[in-house]
Design a protein around this motif. Structure first.
Motif, PDB file in Angstrom:
ATOM      1  N   LEU A   9       0.824  -1.205   0.000  1.00 50.56           N
ATOM      2  CA  LEU A   9       0.000   0.000   0.000  1.00 50.56           C
ATOM      3  C   LEU A   9       0.863   1.263   0.000  1.00 50.56           C
ATOM      4  O   LEU A   9       0.518   2.261  -0.631  1.00 50.56           O
ATOM      5  N   ILE A  45      -3.448   3.338   5.851  1.00 55.06           N
ATOM      6  CA  ILE A  45      -3.782   3.410   4.430  1.00 55.06           C
ATOM      7  C   ILE A  45      -3.632   4.824   3.866  1.00 55.06           C
ATOM      8  O   ILE A  45      -3.631   5.004   2.651  1.00 55.06           O
ATOM      9  N   VAL A  75      -9.444  -1.064  -0.455  1.00 55.76           N
ATOM     10  CA  VAL A  75      -8.522  -0.051   0.052  1.00 55.76           C
ATOM     11  C   VAL A  75      -7.827   0.661  -1.111  1.00 55.76           C
ATOM     12  O   VAL A  75      -7.697   1.890  -1.133  1.00 55.76           O
TER      13      VAL A  75
END
Length: 288
Positions: A9, A45, A75
């Motif tokens: 991420l 995130i 996400v």
């Protein structure tokens, strides 16, 4: 508080440039961490740079939970839309993010088709609406939809897609750095990877020249458009008229023959120009 950093991420969005990071650090030292870090459970995130700066300088920060995600793809879609909403994102970054969103939505649509007996026409595959976390029925994932969501033109989306598929790493880096425009990079991406790298090594002017040569060669290689039906009739009529008058006046035939000679000479000159451009491009590649 234990905050987990997911490297996938963290790397999903392009990192800040050194200047952008320095500007953020100065702002936070002066004003603190104004925006809360966004977590999905323990996983960070949004706010990787802010967290690093806070930890470095002992700046207090707040966190907020977003628990509505069901998968890593949810996400990623949220991260894409969140990043597209920022004004500092370049057009190239916008296009890359839009294409990533397209891939996620297309994969979900394919899975849904395999697991659902519903007709294919009812399977959603659209990424047009910002914030979409799952396919929605009745929409299509067209280039126009992607462009609208990303805030760029559909033509630019097409050029960025070509760059991401065929450009050498050196050329992609040049586009990201702003050394070459998206339009020019899409043209240079038509060349072999070694020639792309050589053009990048030559700098901005060499890249612009390579793009110009590619465009000129493409324009010269295009076949002439066939005449329309009405145009054909006009040409035929004109030919008949010339034929009738030629019996009375041979000068018309002479004019036609001279025009044919002129066109033949122009065609030969164009072929010579194409050969020269190809030779120059090859010389530049060897010199690099």
């Amino acid at each position: 508080m234990n905050i987990v950093i997911n490297e996938e991420l963290r790397a999903y969005i392009d990192p800040l440039t050194p200047n952008e990071y320095a500007a953020l650090e100065r702002s936070m030292l002066a004003e603190g961490c104004r925006d809360a870090l966004v977590l999905w459970g323990d996983t960070l995130i949004d706010g990787h740079n802010r967290l690093a700066i806070c930890q470095k300088h002992g700046i207090e920060y707040k966190t907020v939970q977003n628990s509505r995600f069901g998968s890593i793809e949810d996400v990623q879609l949220w991260m894409i839309d969140n990043h597209l909403a920022r004004r500092s994102v370049t057009d190239f970054q916008r296009g890359v993010l839009a294409l990533r969103k397209k891939e996620i939505i297309a994969t979900r649509a394919a899975v849904q088709q395999e697991s659902s007996p519903a007709p294919a026409a009812d399977v959603a595959d659209s990424a047009a609406e910002p914030g979409a976390e799952a396919p929605q029925a009745g929409k299509r994932n067209t280039r126009e939809d992607l462009a609208k969501a990303a805030g760029i033109s559909s033509n630019t989306i097409g050029q960025i897609e070509k760059i991401t598929k065929t450009a050498a790493p050196e050329l992609v880096a040049a586009v990201r750095a702003g050394t070459i425009s998206i339009n020019a990079a899409a043209a240079v991406a038509s060349l072999p990877a070694s020639e792309q790298a050589a053009a990048v090594a030559g700098g901005r002017k060499e890249l612009q020249q390579a793009a110009k040569q590619v465009r000129e060669m493409k324009a010269a290689s295009k076949p002439p458009k066939p005449p329309k039906e009405g145009d054909t009739a006009e040409v035929s009529g004109a030919a008949n008229t010339v034929g009738n008058h030629s019996a009375q006046d041979g000068s018309d035939v002479s004019l036609l023959n001279r025009r044919i000679s002129e066109l033949s000479a122009e065609n030969a000159a164009l072929k010579e120009q194409i050969a020269m451009l190809s030779a120059a491009l090859e010389d530049a590649r060897r010199a690099a």
